[in-house]
Design an enzyme around this catalytic site. Structure first.
Site, PDB file in Angstrom:
ATOM      1  CD  GLU A 279      13.041   0.622   8.161  1.00  0.00           C
ATOM      2  OE1 GLU A 279      12.816   1.300   7.152  1.00  0.00           O
ATOM      3  OE2 GLU A 279      13.849  -0.318   8.190  1.00  0.00           O
TER       4      GLU A 279
ATOM      5  CE  LYS B 178      -1.924   2.911   2.077  1.00  0.00           C
ATOM      6  NZ  LYS B 178      -1.648   4.335   1.766  1.00  0.00           N
TER       7      LYS B 178
ATOM      8  CB  CYS C 285      13.113   9.174   8.286  1.00  0.00           C
ATOM      9  SG  CYS C 285      14.182   7.977   7.480  1.00  0.00           S
TER      10      CYS C 285
ATOM     11  CD  GLU D  69       9.537  13.091  11.595  1.00  0.00           C
ATOM     12  OE1 GLU D  69       8.358  12.721  11.683  1.00  0.00           O
ATOM     13  OE2 GLU D  69      10.439  12.395  11.089  1.00  0.00           O
TER      14      GLU D  69
HETATM   15  N1  LIG Z   1      12.622   5.456   9.937  1.00  0.00           N
HETATM   16  C1  LIG Z   1      12.589   5.430   8.624  1.00  0.00           C
HETATM   17  O1  LIG Z   1      13.270   4.650   7.977  1.00  0.00           O
HETATM   18  C2  LIG Z   1      11.687   6.391   7.858  1.00  0.00           C
HETATM   19  C3  LIG Z   1      11.876   6.544   6.499  1.00  0.00           C
HETATM   20  C4  LIG Z   1      11.071   7.456   5.791  1.00  0.00           C
HETATM   21  C5  LIG Z   1      10.070   8.156   6.441  1.00  0.00           C
HETATM   22  N2  LIG Z   1       9.891   7.989   7.764  1.00  0.00           N
HETATM   23  C6  LIG Z   1       8.855   8.759   8.464  1.00  0.00           C
HETATM   24  O2  LIG Z   1       7.669   8.818   7.672  1.00  0.00           O
HETATM   25  C7  LIG Z   1       6.962  10.025   7.927  1.00  0.00           C
HETATM   26  C8  LIG Z   1       6.565  10.678   6.621  1.00  0.00           C
HETATM   27  O3  LIG Z   1       5.818   9.793   5.845  1.00  0.00           O
HETATM   28  P1  LIG Z   1       4.215   9.806   5.792  1.00  0.00           P
HETATM   29  O4  LIG Z   1       3.710  11.159   6.141  1.00  0.00           O
HETATM   30  O5  LIG Z   1       3.812   9.165   4.525  1.00  0.00           O
HETATM   31  O6  LIG Z   1       3.829   8.840   7.012  1.00  0.00           O
HETATM   32  P2  LIG Z   1       2.392   8.341   7.418  1.00  0.00           P
HETATM   33  O7  LIG Z   1       2.570   7.563   8.675  1.00  0.00           O
HETATM   34  O8  LIG Z   1       1.387   9.426   7.405  1.00  0.00           O
HETATM   35  O9  LIG Z   1       1.965   7.366   6.230  1.00  0.00           O
HETATM   36  C9  LIG Z   1       2.744   6.241   5.875  1.00  0.00           C
HETATM   37  C10 LIG Z   1       1.843   5.203   5.242  1.00  0.00           C
HETATM   38  O10 LIG Z   1       0.946   4.702   6.217  1.00  0.00           O
HETATM   39  C11 LIG Z   1      -0.382   4.726   5.709  1.00  0.00           C
HETATM   40  N3  LIG Z   1      -1.297   4.829   6.846  1.00  0.00           N
HETATM   41  C12 LIG Z   1      -1.675   5.944   7.518  1.00  0.00           C
HETATM   42  N4  LIG Z   1      -2.512   5.613   8.540  1.00  0.00           N
HETATM   43  C13 LIG Z   1      -2.655   4.264   8.508  1.00  0.00           C
HETATM   44  C14 LIG Z   1      -3.386   3.318   9.313  1.00  0.00           C
HETATM   45  N5  LIG Z   1      -4.109   3.706  10.344  1.00  0.00           N
HETATM   46  N6  LIG Z   1      -3.295   2.017   8.994  1.00  0.00           N
HETATM   47  C15 LIG Z   1      -2.534   1.603   7.960  1.00  0.00           C
HETATM   48  N7  LIG Z   1      -1.832   2.439   7.164  1.00  0.00           N
HETATM   49  C16 LIG Z   1      -1.874   3.753   7.437  1.00  0.00           C
HETATM   50  C17 LIG Z   1      -0.374   5.905   4.759  1.00  0.00           C
HETATM   51  O11 LIG Z   1      -1.449   5.851   3.873  1.00  0.00           O
HETATM   52  C18 LIG Z   1       0.982   5.740   4.095  1.00  0.00           C
HETATM   53  O12 LIG Z   1       0.932   4.759   3.079  1.00  0.00           O
HETATM   54  C19 LIG Z   1       7.886  10.859   8.785  1.00  0.00           C
HETATM   55  O13 LIG Z   1       7.498  10.754  10.136  1.00  0.00           O
HETATM   56  C20 LIG Z   1       9.243  10.190   8.593  1.00  0.00           C
HETATM   57  O14 LIG Z   1      10.154  10.383   9.632  1.00  0.00           O
HETATM   58  C21 LIG Z   1      10.675   7.120   8.488  1.00  0.00           C
HETATM   59  O1  LIG Z   2      13.564   8.904   4.818  1.00  0.00           O
HETATM   60  C1  LIG Z   2      14.183   7.979   5.304  1.00  0.00           C
HETATM   61  C2  LIG Z   2      15.233   7.301   4.646  1.00  0.00           C
HETATM   62  C3  LIG Z   2      15.385   5.981   4.850  1.00  0.00           C
HETATM   63  C4  LIG Z   2      16.375   5.281   4.159  1.00  0.00           C
HETATM   64  C5  LIG Z   2      16.416   3.954   4.072  1.00  0.00           C
HETATM   65  O2  LIG Z   2      15.487   3.153   4.576  1.00  0.00           O
HETATM   66  C6  LIG Z   2      17.507   3.300   3.405  1.00  0.00           C
HETATM   67  O3  LIG Z   2      18.448   3.953   2.960  1.00  0.00           O
HETATM   68  O4  LIG Z   2      17.454   2.067   3.289  1.00  0.00           O
END
Ligand SMILES: NC(=O)c1ccc[n+]([C@@H]2O[C@H](COP(=O)([O-])OP(=O)(O)OC[C@H]3O[C@@H](n4cnc5c(N)ncnc54)[C@H](O)[C@@H]3O)[C@@H](O)[C@H]2O)c1
Ligand SMILES: O=C/C=C/C=C(\O)C(=O)O
Length: 486
Positions: free
Chosen positions: A254, A178, A288, A390
């Site tokens: 993550e 998804k 992230c 964040e």
């Molecule tokens: N740690 C990592 O590796 C990493 C990497 C990239 C992004 N991020 C984090 O992601 C965030 C930004 O991305 P975003 O805004 O798309 O995140 P988000 O949590 O809003 O959405 C991520 C995904 O989850 C889905 N989703 C939302 N609510 C849901 C639910 N209740 N059940 C199932 N699925 C659901 C969304 O539709 C989307 O596909 C930031 O907080 C960033 O730090 C973390």
């Molecule tokens: O935005 C977050 C970046 C994450 C990066 C990875 O998960 C990766 O480099 O494998």
């Protein structure tokens, strides 16, 4: 009008109820196309196709046959590089100059790296002494976990989705992905590649939609899903963890970060400026691992701040296809509202805006897009919300420090624990400080320098579990111990 359909059992399909939503370009808010929104029916069909495929030709393949197919997928992504690049940049607004070095090459590499890891991983074995003197052999045997739900975000859509799909498939699982509602394009395109390479129907499935009461929730609560891997916000991670608790399904999360950068006076100043610029502003700050809190040792504080402001002033905002542009819009107008609310909050909390702080004038063609200025603040108190929450935008706060102990305490003073960057030419000090960071990742004199064999993940509220290299095997396989009495 372009349509983004689900990819279920090897075929592109529309939603039965005909529900769609708009996909708009963050560059100028123009309509890219319509995305089909999955209901329970489509999610159910995708999960059942994935379950069925475990028993078909995919389930009977040897690891070598599977990894050969995945290497083909990687090669095909590279052959269709420009299509992936165009689709990713249209959805996200990010500059081609960045996506062609980061997003698309990693999309292909994620399939190669895990095929290699799997091919070279030994099996655990223990010989046990028994009272009859004949002994027993214990052998670890890994089997795929089953159907893996992959929920991915919008910031690095192809990279972060394949980072999960690569190891899941290498281990013999099937997946239902998804993608984020903001960025459906490259995941949809990957379906074509899977078919072209001969990946059996039902192994890779895609359903589009939102989170709550939509495809995300339907997928994560589906009883035939065996495990869920997620990248996104910490609060969403909590909702997914709750969904996974029903039926005791495994999760890998993550999540977000509020990552510190620590700049010691004995650093190479130009290297530190260049690295901190990337870590705060690349991908419009939507990484992230990005640095939103910068701590600089007092003797070089003024010089560092001056150089950062000079470099921010040089960032070139522009359309994705502009070869000079290295800074695009945020992913959506909705996300811009969030980032701008923090820009306003920073001022209310007493920040000095060193540079940026608002919405740039991009001219009539682009002013409807999600543009924001790259921003540096100073002067905030350590308990300000802007320092603790964040933001996920192109902004950072820079603050001086005096001692190593002080900066370690400041860096760790957060609920998050994803990454830290340390800048110093003193390796002993760098390692000493790195060992005390309460994070899953530390970069010394670099940032986002990735070796896909290493463990990747966050501490504290930045996630649960580690993926990457052999670490992913723990999540993507079931380890069975076979005890053979001799
Ligand atoms: N740690 C990592 O590796 C990493 C990497 C990239 C992004 N991020 C984090 O992601 C965030 C930004 O991305 P975003 O805004 O798309 O995140 P988000 O949590 O809003 O959405 C991520 C995904 O989850 C889905 N989703 C939302 N609510 C849901 C639910 N209740 N059940 C199932 N699925 C659901 C969304 O539709 C989307 O596909 C930031 O907080 C960033 O730090 C973390
Ligand atoms: O935005 C977050 C970046 C994450 C990066 C990875 O998960 C990766 O480099 O494998």
């Amino acid at each position: 009008m372009k349509e983004f359909r689900h990819f279920i059992n090897g075929e592109y399909t529309a939603s039965v109820n005909g529900k769609t939503f708009e996909n708009r370009s963050p560059v100028d808010n123009s309509l890219i196309g319509m995305v089909h929104e999955a209901g329970q029916i489509e999610v159910d069909a995708a999960v059942k196709a994935a379950k069925q495929a475990l028993k078909g030709p995919w389930g009977r393949m040897t690891a070598a046959q599977r990894t050969a197919l995945l290497n083909k997928v990687a090669d095909r992504i590279n052959e269709r590089f420009d299509e992936f690049l165009h689709a990713e940049c249209l959805d996200t607004g990010k500059p081609h100059s960045i996506a062609c070095h980061i997003d698309i090459p990693r999309g292909a590499a994620n399939f190669k790296a895990f095929s290699e890891t799997l091919s070279n991983h030994p099996t655990e074995g223990f010989r046990l002494d028994t009272p009859d003197g004949k002994g027993a052999l214990n052998v670890g045997h890994r089997t795929p976990k089953g159907v893996i739900a992959v929920i991915s975000p919008w910031n690095l859509p192809l990279l972060l989705m394949t980072w999960k799909v690569g190891p899941a498939l290498a281990c013999g699982n099937t997946v239902v992905v998804k993608p984020s509602e903001e960025t459906p394009a490259t995941t949809t395109l990957l379906g074509e590649v899977m078919n072209e390479c001969g990946v059996p129907a039902g192994v890779f499935n895609v359903v589009h939609g939102f989170g709550p009461q939509s495809a995300g929730e339907f997928l994560t609560t589906h009883p035939l899903v065996d495990a869920i891997t997620f990248t996104g916000e910490t609060r969403t991670g909590e909702a997914i963890m709750k969904a996974a608790s029903v039926g005791l399904r495994n999760i890998s999360l993550e999540c977000g970060g509020k990552n510190p950068g620590i700049v010691f006076a004995d650093c190479d100043l130009e290297k530190a400026v260049e690295g901190t610029m990337r870590s705060a502003f690349v991908n419009c700050g939507q990484v992230c691992l990005g640095t939103e809190r910068v701590y600089v040792e007092r003797p070089i504080y003024d010089a560092f701040l001056k150089r950062m402001k000079e470099e921010v002033a040089k960032l070139k905002l522009g359309r994705p296809e502009d070869p000079e542009a290295n800074f695009g819009p945020l992913v959506s107008l909705e996300h811009r509202d969030k980032v701008i609310s923090y820009y306003q909050l920073a001022v209310e909390e007493g920040a000095t805006v060193e540079i940026g702080g608002g919405i740039p004038d991009m001219g009539v063609d682009l002013n409807n897009g999600a543009w924001v200025e790259p921003t540096i603040w100073t002067g905030l108190k350590d308990d300000a919300r802007v320092i603790n929450e964040e933001i996920f935008g192109p902004c950072c706060h820079i603050r001086p420090f005096d001692t190593e102990e002080e900066v370690i305490a400041l860096a760790n003073d957060t609920h998050y624990g994803l990454a830290a960057a340390i800048w110093t030419e003193n390796s002993a000090k760098a390692v000493r400080v790195a060992e005390q960071m309460e994070t899953g990742l530390v970069w010394i004199n670099s940032w986002f320098l990735r070796d896909l064999r290493t463990a990747f993940g966050g501490a504290k509220q930045s996630g649960i579990g580690r993926e990457g290299g052999v670490h992913g095997l723990e999540f993507y396989t079931e380890l069975k111990n076979i005890c053979i009495k001799l």
